[in-house]
Design a protein around this motif. Structure first.
Motif, mmCIF file in Angstrom:
data_model
loop_
_atom_site.group_PDB
_atom_site.id
_atom_site.type_symbol
_atom_site.label_atom_id
_atom_site.label_comp_id
_atom_site.label_asym_id
_atom_site.label_seq_id
_atom_site.Cartn_x
_atom_site.Cartn_y
_atom_site.Cartn_z
ATOM 1 N N SER A 224 -23.362 64.961 57.363
ATOM 2 C CA SER A 224 -22.593 64.357 56.201
ATOM 3 C C SER A 224 -23.815 63.677 55.261
ATOM 4 C CB SER A 224 -21.701 63.249 57.085
ATOM 5 O OG SER A 224 -21.095 62.282 55.990
ATOM 6 N N GLY A 225 -23.752 63.967 53.970
ATOM 7 C CA GLY A 225 -24.402 63.337 53.200
ATOM 8 C C GLY A 225 -25.730 63.894 52.836
ATOM 9 N N TYR B 194 -18.747 71.615 65.635
ATOM 10 C CA TYR B 194 -18.940 70.841 64.018
ATOM 11 C C TYR B 194 -20.422 70.342 64.132
ATOM 12 C CZ TYR B 194 -17.177 68.591 59.789
ATOM 13 O OH TYR B 194 -16.998 67.935 58.591
ATOM 14 N N GLY C 84 -17.133 67.214 50.942
ATOM 15 C CA GLY C 84 -16.860 66.019 51.106
ATOM 16 C C GLY C 84 -17.219 65.184 49.958
ATOM 17 N N ASN C 85 -18.356 64.581 49.927
ATOM 18 C CA ASN C 85 -18.746 63.630 48.898
ATOM 19 C C ASN C 85 -18.837 64.210 47.342
ATOM 20 O OD1 ASN C 85 -19.432 61.046 49.933
ATOM 21 N ND2 ASN C 85 -20.808 62.092 51.423
ATOM 22 N N GLY D 100 -20.563 70.644 57.887
ATOM 23 C CA GLY D 100 -20.479 69.992 56.905
ATOM 24 C C GLY D 100 -21.590 69.272 56.592
ATOM 25 N N GLY D 101 -21.748 69.025 55.268
ATOM 26 C CA GLY D 101 -22.915 68.013 55.019
ATOM 27 C C GLY D 101 -23.760 68.434 53.685
ATOM 28 N N GLY D 102 -23.545 67.706 52.545
ATOM 29 C CA GLY D 102 -24.524 67.746 51.564
ATOM 30 C C GLY D 102 -24.311 69.086 50.806
ATOM 31 N N LYS E 206 -12.932 67.611 52.477
ATOM 32 C CA LYS E 206 -12.374 66.417 53.132
ATOM 33 C C LYS E 206 -12.347 65.334 52.421
ATOM 34 C CE LYS E 206 -14.648 65.785 57.482
ATOM 35 N NZ LYS E 206 -15.197 65.202 58.742
ATOM 36 N N ILE F 2 -17.177 72.572 55.204
ATOM 37 C CA ILE F 2 -16.570 71.469 54.746
ATOM 38 C C ILE F 2 -17.296 70.645 53.765
ATOM 39 C CG2 ILE F 2 -15.798 69.102 55.678
ATOM 40 C CD1 ILE F 2 -15.948 71.773 57.903
ATOM 41 N N GLU G 35 -22.622 68.291 61.957
ATOM 42 C CA GLU G 35 -22.392 67.441 60.791
ATOM 43 C C GLU G 35 -23.520 66.870 60.176
ATOM 44 O OE1 GLU G 35 -21.048 66.050 58.325
ATOM 45 O OE2 GLU G 35 -19.293 64.859 59.177
HETATM 46 C C1 1GP Z 1 -18.496 64.966 56.124
HETATM 47 O O1 1GP Z 1 -19.055 67.253 56.825
HETATM 48 C C2 1GP Z 1 -18.339 66.542 55.934
HETATM 49 O O2 1GP Z 1 -17.916 64.806 57.142
HETATM 50 C C3 1GP Z 1 -19.037 66.784 54.322
HETATM 51 O O3 1GP Z 1 -20.062 65.967 54.147
HETATM 52 O O4 1GP Z 1 -19.592 64.396 52.510
HETATM 53 O O5 1GP Z 1 -21.760 65.569 52.724
HETATM 54 O O6 1GP Z 1 -20.048 66.949 51.689
HETATM 55 P P1 1GP Z 1 -20.381 65.932 52.588
#
Ligand code: 1GP
Length: 225
Positions: A157-158, A153, A203-204, A181-183, A6, A201, A155
């Motif tokens: 996130s972070g 989903y 992201g960060n 998604g998340g961390g 992402k 997913i 989520e």
């Molecule tokens: C964010 O789910 C995604 O919408 C990914 O999460 O940024 O924590 O990886 P991260």
């Protein structure tokens, strides 16, 4: 699709990093973010991704980021909020405005359950994050059997989520795709969540440690060789 990156239009990514992501073994990209959303930034990301044949999903969280020529659109529906703006309110206003011009065949909706209370998206959508596993499972069943959403989903996130909750969700979904998604910051975490979720997913970590981000995708490539 087992793995998606992402990308946040509000964050800068050098062209050579994008090239590495494209060749990492990932199955595609989501372009999405929560704040400072501007169409120019979305266009720039598409331009950077021009060399890939992988799918690119534009996750529309704000009208300002709609790029009409995008191939695939993801439309979030937040399930764990009592603010109806995020479940259907904004959606209805946009449909009213765009009417006949919406390319429905290119649109996929996602039922979101947002679980990290400190995430910007949780605060923005007033998500009720203090949920038990049973609550999350009920939302998954609601998504599949009542709303018939194509994607559920989870989520965080972070923040890395609870693999046990993710495992339990995976057991109650059959037709609805399960995205997590998340961390995710390592290949071990990617592998752990990928045991249960259909798609993970990432992201960060792309913006913090590119090599670690690449590893989260490479593990899937190795398995298919
Ligand atoms: C964010 O789910 C995604 O919408 C990914 O999460 O940024 O924590 O990886 P991260």
């Amino acid at each position: 699709m087992k793995h998606l990156f992402k990308l946040d239009p509000a964050k800068n990514l050098p062209r050579n990093s994008v090239t590495k992501l494209i060749h990492s073994g990932t199955d595609g990209f989501i372009i999405g973010g929560t704040d400072n959303l501007e169409i120019e930034a979305v266009e720039n990301l598409y331009e950077l991704l021009a060399e890939t044949d992988l799918p690119i999903f534009l996750e529309v969280s704000d009208e300002s980021m709609i790029l009409p020529e995008a191939e695939h659109f993801l439309i979030p529906v937040v399930l764990n909020t009592e603010n109806s703006k995020w479940t259907h309110g904004l959606h209805k206003e946009l449909i009213k405005e765009l009417g006949d011009f919406i390319p429905w065949k290119r649109i996929t909706s996602e039922g979101y359950v947002i679980l990290n209370k400190d995430a910007k998206v949780a605060q923005l959508t007033e998500a009720k994050t203090d949920l038990t596993d049973e609550d999350i499972i009920a939302y998954a069943r609601l998504a599949e059997n009542i709303f018939r959403l194509p994607i559920f989903y989870v989520e965080y996130s972070g923040m890395y989520g609870d693999p046990e909750a993710v495992r339990k969700v995976s057991e109650v979904l059959s037709d609805t795709e399960f995205w997590y998604g998340g961390g995710i910051r390592s290949k071990e975490q990617a592998a752990e969540m990928a045991k249960y979720a259909d798609t993970i997913i990432v992201g960060n970590i792309i913006y913090e440690d590119l090599e670690k981000a690449l590893e989260t995708a490479t593990i899937f490539m190795e398995k298919t060789v």
